[in-house]
Design an enzyme around this catalytic site. Structure first.
Site, mmCIF file in Angstrom:
data_model
loop_
_atom_site.group_PDB
_atom_site.id
_atom_site.type_symbol
_atom_site.label_atom_id
_atom_site.label_comp_id
_atom_site.label_asym_id
_atom_site.label_seq_id
_atom_site.Cartn_x
_atom_site.Cartn_y
_atom_site.Cartn_z
ATOM 1 N N SER A 154 0.745 -1.239 -0.067
ATOM 2 C CA SER A 154 -0.140 0.163 0.034
ATOM 3 C C SER A 154 0.910 1.289 -0.006
ATOM 4 C CB SER A 154 -1.054 -0.043 1.214
ATOM 5 O OG SER A 154 -1.831 -1.189 1.074
ATOM 6 N N HIS A 192 1.619 3.772 4.573
ATOM 7 C CA HIS A 192 0.758 4.497 3.979
ATOM 8 C C HIS A 192 1.347 6.095 3.807
ATOM 9 C CE1 HIS A 192 -2.935 1.706 4.641
ATOM 10 N NE2 HIS A 192 -1.952 1.086 3.847
#
Length: 299
Positions: free
Chosen positions: A204, A250
């Site tokens: 991610s 992230h």
């Protein structure tokens, strides 16, 4: 009375003249000639000069008039070459992620060799594996690793919808640099801040890098920023509100994506390449620095 051949009485009709063809592409008819060597050239070969057009060979070996052969090629918003398939690298990245996921589903033990882990086993046992023990490849391999169906589904949908427009705007090389640098930045921040014995999947990080670069693209196009901001806020809420999510990846990927994305899309034309790839190099220097710092702490 017969007339001698070629005499005044010879009424043979004149042969029609054939249309010249490009000397570099014999199958293409053209009415344009190089102003220096006077050879016929087609539209793909002609290079604008101060007066008329020149062929690529005369430009390369000439007196400096005209432009380089690549000067007239269409360019992306960030200055990259326009490709026939502007989404090719996005498709390749999706294919790599899906292939790794299938391999992990077939051999679950493979995941242990792909995840990002600082040091294993934890103290007081002697560490045997992990980034701190020299498994540097985990910084990259974790960028393409998924375990759950919902995880890869969300990431691949995001990669398709965000990556396609970015690849078209940046060009292939710049787009790939953005993706890899963002993913490495997410891995570095995870390695620095997360529990070293906690295995994480950093795929991610690169996706959040695309979120950051998309904000830069929307700003460059002077479009409405509110949808992008709303989508980003929703994803950040999920990042910090959902258990077992590596928020470090992230945030690291997002920050790197914003930095590289703005450099790619807002660099001054006269120093475009230097600013674009210089920003990638700067982020990589930070990644290496954080990695070395954490390794020193764990060894």
């Amino acid at each position: 009375m017969e007339h001698a051949p070629g005499g005044p009485g010879d009424q043979t009709p004149p042969q029609p003249q054939s249309t010249p063809v490009c000397y570099r592409h014999p199958g293409r008819e053209t009415g344009i000639r190089c102003i220096r060597c006077e050879r016929p050239i087609c539209g793909d070969c002609m290079v604008s000069a101060s007066v008329g057009f020149q062929c690529p060979e005369c430009v390369r070996g000439g007196s400096g008039t005209g432009h380089a052969p690549a000067a007239n090629r269409p360019r992306t918003l960030a200055g990259g070459a326009v490709a026939a398939d502007p989404h090719l690298f996005t498709k390749i990245l999706i294919g790599i992620n899906v292939a790794v996921f299938i391999a992990v589903q077939a051999h679950s033990s493979l995941l242990n060799d792909l995840v990002l882990i600082g040091r294993w086993p934890p103290a007081p046992f002697a560490p045997q594996e992990g980034v701190a023990q020299g498994d540097w490849y985990r910084m990259v391999s974790s960028m393409f690793a998924h375990q759950e169906y919902w995880h890869i589904g969300f990431n691949m949908l995001s990669l398709w919808f965000l990556g396609g427009p970015l690849e078209a705007a940046l060009g292939r090389a710049r787009y790939l640099a953005l993706y890899l640098v963002s993913g490495l930045a997410g891995s570095a921040l995870t390695y620095l801040l997360a529990d070293p014995s906690q295995a994480t999947l950093g795929a991610s990080g690169a996706i959040f890098g695309l979120f950051g670069a998309t904000a830069a693209l929307v700003r460059r196009l002077n479009a409405d920023m509110r949808p992008v901001i709303a989508l980003l806020v929703i994803n950040l809420i999920l990042t910090f509100g959902w258990a077992n999510i590596a928020w470090q990846a992230h945030i690291g990927g997002l920050v790197a994506g914003v930095v590289v994305g703005f450099a790619m899309l807002h660099a001054p034309r006269e120093r475009r390449t230097l600013v674009q790839y210089g920003s990638c190099a700067l982020v990589l220097v930070v990644v290496v620095g954080l990695t070395l710092l954490r390794t020193a702490q764990l060894t």
